[in-house]
Design an enzyme around this catalytic site. Structure first.
Site, PDB file in Angstrom:
ATOM      1  N   TYR A  60      -1.312 -35.242 -26.916  1.00 53.64           N
ATOM      2  CA  TYR A  60      -0.712 -35.949 -28.046  1.00 53.64           C
ATOM      3  C   TYR A  60      -1.699 -36.091 -29.213  1.00 53.64           C
ATOM      4  O   TYR A  60      -1.814 -35.211 -30.052  1.00 53.64           O
ATOM      5  CB  TYR A  60      -0.167 -37.306 -27.591  1.00 53.64           C
ATOM      6  CG  TYR A  60       1.300 -37.235 -27.206  1.00 53.64           C
ATOM      7  CD1 TYR A  60       2.303 -37.385 -28.147  1.00 53.64           C
ATOM      8  CD2 TYR A  60       1.676 -36.985 -25.900  1.00 53.64           C
ATOM      9  CE1 TYR A  60       3.643 -37.305 -27.816  1.00 53.64           C
ATOM     10  CE2 TYR A  60       3.008 -36.905 -25.538  1.00 53.64           C
ATOM     11  CZ  TYR A  60       3.989 -37.069 -26.504  1.00 53.64           C
ATOM     12  OH  TYR A  60       5.309 -36.980 -26.164  1.00 53.64           O
TER      13      TYR A  60
ATOM     14  N   TYR B 114       5.354 -41.155 -32.450  1.00 55.18           N
ATOM     15  CA  TYR B 114       4.662 -41.691 -31.278  1.00 55.18           C
ATOM     16  C   TYR B 114       3.250 -41.118 -31.253  1.00 55.18           C
ATOM     17  O   TYR B 114       3.085 -39.901 -31.280  1.00 55.18           O
ATOM     18  CB  TYR B 114       5.412 -41.317 -30.001  1.00 55.18           C
ATOM     19  CG  TYR B 114       4.723 -41.716 -28.712  1.00 55.18           C
ATOM     20  CD1 TYR B 114       4.439 -43.055 -28.445  1.00 55.18           C
ATOM     21  CD2 TYR B 114       4.360 -40.760 -27.767  1.00 55.18           C
ATOM     22  CE1 TYR B 114       3.807 -43.431 -27.272  1.00 55.18           C
ATOM     23  CE2 TYR B 114       3.730 -41.124 -26.582  1.00 55.18           C
ATOM     24  CZ  TYR B 114       3.460 -42.457 -26.339  1.00 55.18           C
ATOM     25  OH  TYR B 114       2.830 -42.825 -25.160  1.00 55.18           O
TER      26      TYR B 114
END
Length: 423
Positions: free
Chosen positions: A260, A250
């Protein structure tokens, strides 16, 4: 032993960024949920073209994208599957009730394999750390003994927070931290017993990861371990012509980029993509095969509650997308139907990536998410319906809120852990 697990137990941990620590799970609920995945896949209409689908290895096949990919491969494409996952098995002699019944991943695998074997195909599991050379050796033995000595594909869906370095025997821990500078994360707090204890918006500052944490995160979540497995399988002549490797991860989105894509985990995921491209060249030369990096969408999994900021984002994205929101099974059905079809070429973007996060990253979707994301200020109440919707979905990953399960009823701890129940 007879045991009842009537309610999902969890707690929010403010000191760790209001992450959610689950305290239990329901084995019957986990199994029923897993069986429902097989039923949904069977009703999806996806089927394999004529020909032998062969055998697939799924590393990290006991939850999230991994278990969903295994269900699609076994149910829709008729493949034989071997799972490698690190799930605590039941300890019948333990006095600890949770240890006695094992883990959600164990029971999810148990139910999936039971259903898939009933379809007349072979489905087996090696329990252990994929970084352990003994686990790789056991998988090689399984492929030779039970899968005809050839693999047609491998789905790498490993999402472990830690791994053991076989060179030192010591655990290596990943870190979900920003890279280079602190980052502000927005999420919600837990709900208490009174109206005054309603969930609220909170913000916290995460310190940047250290160089040592960056290296450790890349070790655990990067691509070197995938290359080691592929090298070993090639050396043992276990890859069939046309072999496919799909690494699933992801990338994140603009609202969580600091943790992220621009954080330590993003460094590791970029490493995974780098290795996947390199492995693609090797597979094309050695077995006329291919390797693709698959970027999945945001989904609710067992890990969702333990990542700062993810519960808040997931609550919003599920509401914004509505019927367009995909759970792991819907994503894997789309992967093997539209993006990585059997006998066809993968559908990739300009970077050579298979994008399953395309709906989530649509400009209009991200604009609405951004508007909602920053609509309130810290201390404001968080929508209780969105809170409960996320918590119910999160509970389902632990076997709660599953239709048809009587949570007041006792179950036999030995019987529920058998591969083939006697009743």
């Amino acid at each position: 032993m007879r045991l009842a697990v009537p309610k999902f137990q969890f707690r929010f941990v403010p000191s760790l960024g209001h992450v959610i620590h689950p305290g239990n799970f329901h084995p019957v609920g986990v199994q029923r949920s897993a069986e429902a995945l097989v039923d949904r896949a069977a009703a999806s209409g996806l089927s394999a073209p004529s020909g032998e689908p062969g055998a697939w290895l799924v590393v990290g096949g006991s939850g999230g994208f991994g278990s969903a990919a295994r269900v699609v491969l076994g149910t829709c494409l008729g493949a034989h599957t071997l799972n490698v996952s690190y799930d605590p098995a039941p300890q019948p002699e333990s006095s600890n009730k949770l240890r006695k019944i094992g883990s959600p991943g164990f029971h999810r695998t148990l139910a999936i394999e039971r259903r898939l074997r009933a379809r007349g195909t072979v489905h087996r599991t090696v329990l252990g750390d994929a970084f352990d050379p003994a686990v790789l050796a056991a998988a090689i033995q399984e492929i030779r003994a039970h899968f005809g000595g050839k693999l047609h594909g491998l789905v790498w869906a490993l999402a472990a927070p830690r791994a053991t370095d076989p060179r030192t025997g010591k655990p290596v821990q990943s870190a979900l931290k920003p890279l280079g500078k602190p980052a502000t994360v927005r999420t919600f707090s837990g709900r208490g017993e009174t109206p005054e204890d309603a969930p609220k918006l909170v913000e916290l500052e995460l310190p940047p990861g250290s160089p040592e944490e960056a290296v450790a995160t890349q070790f655990v979540m990067g691509g070197r371990i995938v290359e080691q497995w592929i090298e070993a399988l090639l050396q043992q002549d276990l890859l069939a012509p046309g072999f496919t490797l799909a690494t699933i991860s992801y990338r994140g989105n603009p609202l969580n980029a600091a943790v992220y894509r621009n954080g330590l985990i993003g460094l590791a995921k970029a490493d995974l993509e780098f290795y996947t491209r390199a492995i693609d060249a090797v597979l094309r030369a050695r077995v006329s095969g291919r390797a693709v990096a698959v970027e999945g969408p945001a989904v609710v999994t067992e890990a969702s509650g333990g990542i700062p900021g993810v519960p808040y984002y997931m609550a919003l994205v599920r509401d914004v997308l509505g019927d367009r929101f995909e759970d792991p099974l819907a994503s894997m059905l789309r992967l093997f139907r539209d993006k990585l079809p059997a006998g066809g070429e993968p559908v990739v973007d300009a970077e050579g990536l298979v994008r399953l996060d395309d709906v989530e990253l649509d400009e209009a979707v991200q604009a609405e998410l951004s508007r909602r994301f920053f609509a309130g200020k810290p201390g404001d109440p968080f929508d209780p319906e969105l809170y409960q919707s996320f918590m119910d979905e999160y509970a389902r990953t632990r076997g709660f809120s599953i239709p048809g399960v009587d949570y007041g009823a006792e179950f036999d701890t030995d019987e529920v852990c058998r591969a083939e129940p006697t009743a």
